[in-house]
Design an enzyme around this catalytic site. Structure first.
Site, PDB file in Angstrom:
ATOM      1  N   ASP A  15      39.121  45.331  52.001  1.00  0.00           N
ATOM      2  CA  ASP A  15      39.380  45.691  50.605  1.00  0.00           C
ATOM      3  C   ASP A  15      40.703  46.453  50.591  1.00  0.00           C
ATOM      4  O   ASP A  15      40.747  47.654  50.879  1.00  0.00           O
ATOM      5  CB  ASP A  15      38.225  46.551  50.094  1.00  0.00           C
ATOM      6  CG  ASP A  15      38.480  47.078  48.682  1.00  0.00           C
ATOM      7  OD1 ASP A  15      39.591  46.869  48.149  1.00  0.00           O
ATOM      8  OD2 ASP A  15      37.564  47.717  48.127  1.00  0.00           O
ATOM      9  N   GLU A  30      36.059  29.411  30.665  1.00  0.00           N
ATOM     10  CA  GLU A  30      35.046  29.495  31.734  1.00  0.00           C
ATOM     11  C   GLU A  30      35.189  28.315  32.675  1.00  0.00           C
ATOM     12  O   GLU A  30      35.418  27.183  32.248  1.00  0.00           O
ATOM     13  CB  GLU A  30      33.642  29.509  31.130  1.00  0.00           C
ATOM     14  CG  GLU A  30      33.239  30.883  30.627  1.00  0.00           C
ATOM     15  CD  GLU A  30      31.826  30.909  30.053  1.00  0.00           C
ATOM     16  OE1 GLU A  30      31.260  29.823  29.831  1.00  0.00           O
ATOM     17  OE2 GLU A  30      31.306  32.007  29.833  1.00  0.00           O
ATOM     18  N   THR A  45      42.590  45.125  44.208  1.00  0.00           N
ATOM     19  CA  THR A  45      42.956  45.282  42.799  1.00  0.00           C
ATOM     20  C   THR A  45      44.371  44.727  42.667  1.00  0.00           C
ATOM     21  O   THR A  45      45.068  44.526  43.662  1.00  0.00           O
ATOM     22  CB  THR A  45      42.997  46.757  42.368  1.00  0.00           C
ATOM     23  OG1 THR A  45      43.995  47.416  43.160  1.00  0.00           O
ATOM     24  CG2 THR A  45      41.657  47.441  42.561  1.00  0.00           C
ATOM     25  N   LYS A  75      47.407  48.604  41.525  1.00  0.00           N
ATOM     26  CA  LYS A  75      47.807  49.824  42.242  1.00  0.00           C
ATOM     27  C   LYS A  75      49.199  49.592  42.833  1.00  0.00           C
ATOM     28  O   LYS A  75      50.128  49.371  42.062  1.00  0.00           O
ATOM     29  CB  LYS A  75      46.723  50.180  43.252  1.00  0.00           C
ATOM     30  CG  LYS A  75      45.381  50.490  42.539  1.00  0.00           C
ATOM     31  CD  LYS A  75      44.257  50.894  43.463  1.00  0.00           C
ATOM     32  CE  LYS A  75      42.965  51.094  42.680  1.00  0.00           C
ATOM     33  NZ  LYS A  75      41.812  51.375  43.575  1.00  0.00           N
ATOM     34  N   TYR A  99      38.634  30.809  25.449  1.00  0.00           N
ATOM     35  CA  TYR A  99      37.577  30.744  26.461  1.00  0.00           C
ATOM     36  C   TYR A  99      37.957  29.717  27.498  1.00  0.00           C
ATOM     37  O   TYR A  99      38.243  28.565  27.160  1.00  0.00           O
ATOM     38  CB  TYR A  99      36.233  30.358  25.826  1.00  0.00           C
ATOM     39  CG  TYR A  99      35.271  31.517  25.856  1.00  0.00           C
ATOM     40  CD1 TYR A  99      34.834  32.024  27.076  1.00  0.00           C
ATOM     41  CD2 TYR A  99      34.829  32.132  24.695  1.00  0.00           C
ATOM     42  CE1 TYR A  99      33.983  33.112  27.129  1.00  0.00           C
ATOM     43  CE2 TYR A  99      33.979  33.229  24.735  1.00  0.00           C
ATOM     44  CZ  TYR A  99      33.559  33.712  25.955  1.00  0.00           C
ATOM     45  OH  TYR A  99      32.728  34.798  26.015  1.00  0.00           O
ATOM     46  N   ARG A 140      45.737  45.629  35.235  1.00  0.00           N
ATOM     47  CA  ARG A 140      44.453  46.047  35.808  1.00  0.00           C
ATOM     48  C   ARG A 140      43.631  44.794  36.080  1.00  0.00           C
ATOM     49  O   ARG A 140      43.446  43.953  35.195  1.00  0.00           O
ATOM     50  CB  ARG A 140      43.656  46.913  34.829  1.00  0.00           C
ATOM     51  CG  ARG A 140      44.377  48.112  34.293  1.00  0.00           C
ATOM     52  CD  ARG A 140      43.415  49.115  33.725  1.00  0.00           C
ATOM     53  NE  ARG A 140      42.792  49.813  34.817  1.00  0.00           N
ATOM     54  CZ  ARG A 140      43.402  50.744  35.554  1.00  0.00           C
ATOM     55  NH1 ARG A 140      44.635  51.118  35.292  1.00  0.00           N
ATOM     56  NH2 ARG A 140      42.770  51.315  36.549  1.00  0.00           N
TER      57      ARG A 140
HETATM   58  C1  LIG Z   1      40.439  51.217  43.282  1.00  0.00           C
HETATM   59  C2  LIG Z   1      39.557  50.608  44.294  1.00  0.00           C
HETATM   60  C3  LIG Z   1      38.604  49.627  43.959  1.00  0.00           C
HETATM   61  C4  LIG Z   1      38.155  49.283  42.555  1.00  0.00           C
HETATM   62  O1  LIG Z   1      39.009  49.051  41.599  1.00  0.00           O
HETATM   63  P1  LIG Z   1      38.589  48.996  40.053  1.00  0.00           P
HETATM   64  O2  LIG Z   1      39.571  48.020  39.517  1.00  0.00           O
HETATM   65  O3  LIG Z   1      38.720  50.377  39.550  1.00  0.00           O
HETATM   66  O4  LIG Z   1      37.189  48.478  39.953  1.00  0.00           O
HETATM   67  C5  LIG Z   1      37.912  49.014  44.968  1.00  0.00           C
HETATM   68  N1  LIG Z   1      38.116  49.349  46.255  1.00  0.00           N
HETATM   69  C6  LIG Z   1      38.986  50.304  46.620  1.00  0.00           C
HETATM   70  C7  LIG Z   1      39.149  50.627  48.066  1.00  0.00           C
HETATM   71  C8  LIG Z   1      39.725  50.979  45.653  1.00  0.00           C
HETATM   72  O5  LIG Z   1      40.557  51.963  46.019  1.00  0.00           O
END
Ligand SMILES: *Cc1c(COP(=O)(O)O)cnc(C)c1O
Length: 429
Positions: free
Chosen positions: A212, A63, A238, A241, A61, A247
């Site tokens: 984002d 936090e 994220t 990707k 932990y 992840r």
């Molecule tokens: C994939 C994605 C997310 C969210 O990702 P998670 O890890 O699945 O919650 C947020 N914004 C965009 C634009 C995405 O393509």
């Protein structure tokens, strides 16, 4: 069986205690090895990233943040998290980073909580035009607690080159509704995003700009897509990707006051203890992305996406917006055959060992369950080492399967050839 020895050893270790789960993990490793992954949001991590996750760090932990924890025994965790933060800042040219979000959606949740009060409005692109669930869908926290207003994608089948974000219309929408936050960055948008233009819109209507970059983070880190900095006040992403890490999520900013608010809204606002084994894997992935080889990888991702789009284009498929600038494309299946749906294409290609997802195309007349398109991406196959010649072969296989409308014999034949290519381009190990 997975390609790398450590993953094989892991499975054998798990098998001693839980053969049922070990068998399923081994089966999934086999699936990944023997199929071509064209889902644009997926990738194959390195062995180092993979095994940083399976460590004793999960026992702890931690936090709080480095130097200010709510539990003892965090001396190594402080150094691991600080390393991840420093590397993220170097990679993206940010001043402040929070590496604790469990996912991209939670990064967005914390960023919105840091900048909006419940009931406040924000501007975004709607999901069906390429946006994300967490950009204001009614069934998501972002649409439940806040008020989305959507700026449009330009629809024009006759002039596909115009199927892009309509910045003038976005300016109009934002001047009319005066949102407190503007979100840009998408899940199914194949073109360069003009962050500078969005900042001008934000400044004109008095909003903060949030980028984002979940999909394009690896391309941004490598400099093959323009950076949202210095234009965006907040950048979320994220890490799994195109960035090719575990992840997870990441939030960055250049503003100290915003950084403080973001840290507070992430913990204790929306999360408890950080996943320190994942944060270690993020640090490893950021370290990899800082190396010259990653620049080369990202460049090849874009080259391969273009080659796949060209291969499909010359076989009669319309690529929305007329092509791609990044790692993904949307294929308008109706140009091949009016009755072909994304759902059929996803199923048939899956049978042939080519994994992808159905996706709406701009102004899609079909509902999300069927769609008129598929979304294809090059990040995972580029990690395996496929290049332009292979992308043309993949385009030919896709065309063969769809032209045969998923005929079992044709799918089986392509599946065998896909297996042959996979054997030549093994998973990272
Ligand atoms: C994939 C994605 C997310 C969210 O990702 P998670 O890890 O699945 O919650 C947020 N914004 C965009 C634009 C995405 O393509």
């Amino acid at each position: 069986m997975p390609a790398d020895a450590a993953s094989q050893a892991n499975i054998e270790l798990i098998r001693k205690s839980d053969p049922a789960i070990a068998d399923l993990i081994a089966a999934e490793a086999g699936r990944q090895e023997t199929t071509l992954e064209l889902i644009a949001s997926e990738n194959h991590v390195s062995s180092a990233v993979m095994h940083a996750m399976g460590t004793c760090l999960t026992n702890k932990y931690a936090e709080g943040y480095p130097g200010a924890r709510y539990y003892g025994g965090c001396e190594f965790h402080d150094r691991i998290e600080q390393t991840a933060i420093d590397r993220a800042c170097r990679l993206f040219g940010a001043k402040f980073a929070n590496v604790q979000p469990h996912s991209g959606a939670q990064a967005n949740m914390a960023a919105m909580m840091a900048t909006l009060n419940p009931g406040d409005s924000f501007a975004s692109l709607v999901l069906k035009d390429g946006g994300h669930l967490s950009h204001g869908m009614k069934i998501n926290f972002s649409g439940i607690f806040y008020k989305p207003v959507h700026y449009p994608l330009h629809y024009d089948k006759a002039h596909p080159e115009l199927e892009r974000i309509d910045y003038d219309a976005a300016m109009k929408v934002c001047m009319e509704h005066r949102p407190k936050l503007i979100m840009c960055g998408y899940s199914a948008y194949p073109r360069i995003i003009d962050f500078k233009r969005f900042r001008e819109i934000a400044d004109a209507c008095g909003a903060l700009l949030m980028a984002d970059i979940a999909h394009i983070a690896g391309l941004v880190a490598a400099g093959v897509h323009p950076s949202p900095f210095p234009h965006a006040h907040i950048v979320t992403t994220t890490t799994h990707k195109t960035l090719r890490g575990p992840r997870g999520g990441l939030i960055m900013t250049g503003d100290e006051d915003l950084a403080r608010k973001i840290n507070k809204s992430l913990f204790p606002g929306v999360q408890g203890g950080p996943l320190m084994h994942i944060i270690a894997a993020k640090a490893v992935a950021f370290g990899e992305a800082l190396r010259p080889e990653f620049k080369d990888y990202a460049r090849r991702v874009v080259v391969n996406a273009r080659a796949l789009a060209a291969g499909l284009g010359k076989r009669g498929y319309r690529i929305t917006s007329g092509g791609t600038d990044n790692h993904l494309m949307l294929v308008d299946l109706r140009t091949k055959s009016e009755e072909l749906t994304g759902q059929d294409a996803e199923t048939w290609l899956g049978t042939a060992g080519i994994v992808c997802n159905k996706n709406g195309i701009p102004d899609d007349p079909r509902p999300p369950k069927f769609t008129s398109g598929v979304r294809l991406g090059s990040p995972a196959v580029t990690t395996r080492g496929l290049g332009e010649p292979e992308m043309d072969v993949v385009a030919a296989w896709i065309d063969k399967v769809l032209t045969a409308r998923g005929d079992a014999g044709v799918c089986e034949g392509v599946r065998r050839e896909v297996g042959g290519m996979c054997a030549k381009f093994p998973m990272p190990g």
